[in-house]
Scaffold this motif. Sequence first.
Motif, PDB file in Angstrom:
ATOM      1  N   MET A   1       1.030  -1.061  -0.033  1.00 14.77           N
ATOM      2  CA  MET A   1       0.337   0.162   0.655  1.00 14.77           C
ATOM      3  C   MET A   1       1.085   1.510  -0.140  1.00 14.77           C
ATOM      4  O   MET A   1       0.423   2.065  -0.850  1.00 14.77           O
ATOM      5  N   SER A   2       1.413   1.007   0.851  1.00 15.00           N
ATOM      6  CA  SER A   2       2.888   2.087   0.839  1.00 15.00           C
ATOM      7  C   SER A   2       3.615   2.531  -0.555  1.00 15.00           C
ATOM      8  O   SER A   2       3.616   4.286  -0.642  1.00 15.00           O
ATOM      9  N   ARG A   3       3.850   1.597  -0.485  1.00 12.89           N
ATOM     10  CA  ARG A   3       4.626   1.614  -2.235  1.00 12.89           C
ATOM     11  C   ARG A   3       3.683   2.659  -3.509  1.00 12.89           C
ATOM     12  O   ARG A   3       3.951   3.602  -4.174  1.00 12.89           O
ATOM     13  N   ALA A   4       2.712   1.535  -3.296  1.00 11.05           N
ATOM     14  CA  ALA A   4       1.336   2.538  -4.433  1.00 11.05           C
ATOM     15  C   ALA A   4       1.090   3.909  -4.083  1.00 11.05           C
ATOM     16  O   ALA A   4       1.230   4.472  -4.623  1.00 11.05           O
ATOM     17  N   HIS A   5       0.924   3.663  -2.935  1.00 12.66           N
ATOM     18  CA  HIS A   5       1.356   5.751  -2.451  1.00 12.66           C
ATOM     19  C   HIS A   5       2.222   6.625  -2.627  1.00 12.66           C
ATOM     20  O   HIS A   5       1.862   7.367  -3.667  1.00 12.66           O
ATOM     21  N   TYR A   6       3.650   5.794  -2.696  1.00 10.53           N
ATOM     22  CA  TYR A   6       4.785   6.374  -3.099  1.00 10.53           C
ATOM     23  C   TYR A   6       4.974   6.859  -4.533  1.00 10.53           C
ATOM     24  O   TYR A   6       5.876   7.538  -5.004  1.00 10.53           O
ATOM     25  N   GLU A   7       4.654   4.954  -5.181  1.00  6.43           N
ATOM     26  CA  GLU A   7       4.608   6.427  -6.468  1.00  6.43           C
ATOM     27  C   GLU A   7       3.832   6.918  -7.222  1.00  6.43           C
ATOM     28  O   GLU A   7       4.403   7.625  -8.155  1.00  6.43           O
ATOM     29  N   ARG A   8       2.550   7.256  -6.880  1.00  5.73           N
ATOM     30  CA  ARG A   8       1.560   8.092  -7.949  1.00  5.73           C
ATOM     31  C   ARG A   8       1.982   9.385  -7.201  1.00  5.73           C
ATOM     32  O   ARG A   8       2.245  10.424  -7.342  1.00  5.73           O
ATOM     33  N   GLU A   9       3.078   9.136  -5.725  1.00  5.49           N
ATOM     34  CA  GLU A   9       3.366  10.347  -5.696  1.00  5.49           C
ATOM     35  C   GLU A   9       4.568  11.142  -6.724  1.00  5.49           C
ATOM     36  O   GLU A   9       4.752  11.978  -6.691  1.00  5.49           O
TER      37      GLU A   9
ATOM     38  N   LYS B   1       3.672  25.747  -9.237  1.00  6.19           N
ATOM     39  CA  LYS B   1       3.847  26.154  -8.005  1.00  6.19           C
ATOM     40  C   LYS B   1       4.037  25.376  -6.465  1.00  6.19           C
ATOM     41  O   LYS B   1       4.842  25.737  -5.798  1.00  6.19           O
ATOM     42  N   GLU B   2       2.815  24.523  -6.578  1.00  7.99           N
ATOM     43  CA  GLU B   2       1.992  24.044  -5.262  1.00  7.99           C
ATOM     44  C   GLU B   2       3.488  22.852  -5.334  1.00  7.99           C
ATOM     45  O   GLU B   2       3.602  21.821  -6.283  1.00  7.99           O
ATOM     46  N   SER B   3       3.637  22.880  -3.789  1.00 11.19           N
ATOM     47  CA  SER B   3       4.205  21.255  -2.834  1.00 11.19           C
ATOM     48  C   SER B   3       3.142  20.579  -3.628  1.00 11.19           C
ATOM     49  O   SER B   3       2.100  20.656  -2.558  1.00 11.19           O
ATOM     50  N   VAL B   4       4.038  19.210  -3.619  1.00  7.94           N
ATOM     51  CA  VAL B   4       3.166  18.308  -3.617  1.00  7.94           C
ATOM     52  C   VAL B   4       3.162  17.060  -2.526  1.00  7.94           C
ATOM     53  O   VAL B   4       2.756  16.066  -2.384  1.00  7.94           O
ATOM     54  N   LEU B   5       4.510  17.659  -1.549  1.00  7.50           N
ATOM     55  CA  LEU B   5       4.118  16.402  -0.697  1.00  7.50           C
ATOM     56  C   LEU B   5       5.292  17.420   0.716  1.00  7.50           C
ATOM     57  O   LEU B   5       6.293  18.414   0.377  1.00  7.50           O
ATOM     58  N   SER B   6       4.190  17.098   1.638  1.00  9.07           N
ATOM     59  CA  SER B   6       5.134  18.167   2.894  1.00  9.07           C
ATOM     60  C   SER B   6       5.339  16.987   4.094  1.00  9.07           C
ATOM     61  O   SER B   6       5.238  16.034   3.864  1.00  9.07           O
ATOM     62  N   VAL B   7       6.434  17.426   4.710  1.00  8.02           N
ATOM     63  CA  VAL B   7       6.705  16.948   5.464  1.00  8.02           C
ATOM     64  C   VAL B   7       7.036  17.431   6.860  1.00  8.02           C
ATOM     65  O   VAL B   7       7.051  18.719   7.005  1.00  8.02           O
ATOM     66  N   SER B   8       6.130  16.778   8.066  1.00  8.32           N
ATOM     67  CA  SER B   8       6.395  17.314   9.513  1.00  8.32           C
ATOM     68  C   SER B   8       7.060  16.238  10.483  1.00  8.32           C
ATOM     69  O   SER B   8       7.797  15.272   9.920  1.00  8.32           O
ATOM     70  N   VAL B   9       8.090  17.797  11.227  1.00 11.23           N
ATOM     71  CA  VAL B   9       9.188  16.454  12.516  1.00 11.23           C
ATOM     72  C   VAL B   9       7.906  17.287  13.631  1.00 11.23           C
ATOM     73  O   VAL B   9       7.597  17.905  13.774  1.00 11.23           O
ATOM     74  N   GLY B  10       7.945  16.055  14.848  1.00 13.36           N
ATOM     75  CA  GLY B  10       7.594  16.617  15.283  1.00 13.36           C
ATOM     76  C   GLY B  10       6.066  17.079  15.771  1.00 13.36           C
ATOM     77  O   GLY B  10       6.108  17.899  16.533  1.00 13.36           O
ATOM     78  N   GLY B  11       5.675  17.008  15.075  1.00 15.74           N
ATOM     79  CA  GLY B  11       4.107  18.187  14.916  1.00 15.74           C
ATOM     80  C   GLY B  11       4.048  19.453  13.752  1.00 15.74           C
ATOM     81  O   GLY B  11       3.058  19.460  13.791  1.00 15.74           O
ATOM     82  N   GLU B  12       5.394  19.605  14.272  1.00 17.34           N
ATOM     83  CA  GLU B  12       5.673  21.135  13.196  1.00 17.34           C
ATOM     84  C   GLU B  12       6.135  20.545  11.648  1.00 17.34           C
ATOM     85  O   GLU B  12       6.831  19.452  10.814  1.00 17.34           O
ATOM     86  N   GLU B  13       4.835  21.785  10.996  1.00 21.25           N
ATOM     87  CA  GLU B  13       5.452  20.876   9.302  1.00 21.25           C
ATOM     88  C   GLU B  13       6.606  21.489   8.857  1.00 21.25           C
ATOM     89  O   GLU B  13       6.047  23.569   9.032  1.00 21.25           O
ATOM     90  N   LEU B  14       7.709  21.069   8.174  1.00 23.10           N
ATOM     91  CA  LEU B  14       8.935  22.077   7.591  1.00 23.10           C
ATOM     92  C   LEU B  14       8.460  22.499   6.126  1.00 23.10           C
ATOM     93  O   LEU B  14       7.282  22.143   5.930  1.00 23.10           O
ATOM     94  N   PRO B  15       9.365  23.678   6.053  1.00 26.09           N
ATOM     95  CA  PRO B  15       8.708  24.649   4.522  1.00 26.09           C
ATOM     96  C   PRO B  15       8.779  23.709   2.962  1.00 26.09           C
ATOM     97  O   PRO B  15       9.566  22.287   3.006  1.00 26.09           O
ATOM     98  N   SER B  16       7.830  24.170   2.474  1.00 23.70           N
ATOM     99  CA  SER B  16       7.793  23.074   1.539  1.00 23.70           C
ATOM    100  C   SER B  16      10.059  22.643   0.439  1.00 23.70           C
ATOM    101  O   SER B  16      10.343  24.072   0.350  1.00 23.70           O
TER     102      SER B  16
END
Length: 565
Positions: free
Chosen positions: A492-500, A513-528
């Motif tokens: 399931m994860s592979r399919a999700h990541y391949e789509r992303e 210009k829009e980012s399709v992936l966001s990353v969060s650390v400790g509940g705080e979203e990092l810059p795009s």
Amino acid sequence: RGGPPVGDLDSRCFLLFYKQFAHCDHNIFTVAGRTCIEEGNSAQVLSIVLDEKNQEIVRCMGWNLLPPLIQVLLKKEDKNLPQCLAIFNHLLETCRPKELLIGLLEQLEQDDPDTIVESLHLLLKPLQKVLLCLGGRKASSLGMALSSVLDQVAKLPLPHTKEQEEDDVFSFCRCCTDMIDFVRPFVQEVRHNLLNNEMQKDELRTELLKFCMKSLSHPLLEVHLKDPDTLALSPLRTFATEILNILGSIGESIAGLVHQPLLKRKQVPGFLEEEVRYPKESLASLAHLVFVHHLAADTFPTVFSPVFSLRCNIEHELYEKSLVRVEDGSLRADLLEIKTFLTVPQNLIKVMTICPKHELRTKGLKVFQLSVDKFNTEAKYRFFQYMLKTSNHSGVEGYIIKNIKNQIDIALQVKMCIKGKNDSVGKSLYRSVSSQVTVTACVDLYRIMESLNLLRYLVIRDKVTENQTGIWTELYKIEDTFMKPLRVGVNMSRAHYERELQNTMEAKKSKAKESVLSVSVGGEELPSMTPESQIQALHSALHTFDMIESVLARIEELIEVKDNL
């Protein structure tokens, strides 16, 4: 109306000698005497205070002249210095000790570091003299004086480098020497009383103990003592040695203090509770001086086992130092019933995972592994189980699983019986490991990989016919609760990541210009992330899924081969 002029001080004192002292007479003497000293008429004041007929008023009120006198004495270059010094010495001989004590302590209160140093150097000897005049009633007064002195010393900057200590740039070392000289006669008195069994009351001893305990927490807990190879004559090291000598002289066993955390609480009469009498930070500082700097080594018995010393120092900063002396694999499982043997490693985990300094995180990991190495097999078994349940950190859990693999490998190599009380170590530990791994949309890949590596090792290393670790009897459960859900989750994860990945690559081509992936650390979203970084991260994740699937396939292959034997 306001009384005779300042210049009439001599005649006024003469009149006061023949009648009762009224409150206004006190004020006249004080104001007139202080004004004369401040205006440079110290010679006139000296002649008055030395006059035989004025001794009664000097005895009662002379201590009020201390503030301006001490200001002149601190300046040193004042032309009236000899007269003021003579007045000061006469007051010390003539005035009542209790009032002198109050006056001198008031003059100790300074804020400027340079003035603090000079005040201490000037006033400690007089204070000592006054206290000795109090006889058997001096304990509380000594305690008050020592508390004031330590409060003043605490305002001074500490020497940190070898050069600062050697040159005594802040005069801190000078103050430490002055303090030791100040308490010496009182220590000798207590020592004499102890030797002659004359210690009717221990108030004086108690005040000296409080002084030593406070000195151990400041400055000795905060300074970095230099060893003799670095600084042959270290004033701070000498001060630390003197504090330990004082403790011995007043009847405190250094060994007893070091092992205080294990001793039964004493029922001490008086107002001092055990925690107040022996503060934890002071005992930690004492243990550091003994075990790290080897002070008072000639008085410390060497019959105590390394494990006993570890138990005493486990809550102090000496955990690593004490662990080093313990033989690998020697700590028994019953030690884990002592709370600190579990809480201290938990604190190390906080250092390993939360501390912002890389070198401290690395140091915490090193000490954590050192503590693992000191446990015997059963203790490791229980320790790992506890940490897997309580760490709540995937990186730590992965590290523990890796340790489990190493420990089982050692046991199998030496043909050890790796049994717990009612269960095999391998079976129980792996059950603990697999219960921690839940395959969800948010998969912790590091923990998964370490669990798979352990499972692969056990399947390869342990024969079906021997089943030393118990893994083969648990395998059907592991397949149902871990391997099958893991494969589904990875797919399931592979399919999700391949789509992303596909979306990101298309977005990059269209320069979206829009980012399709966001990353969060400790509940705080990092810059795009940039499209290039997104693509790299997605490829890395897919590569990890490939590794997981590869290890899973290998395990399934090994199981099938061994099942067919």
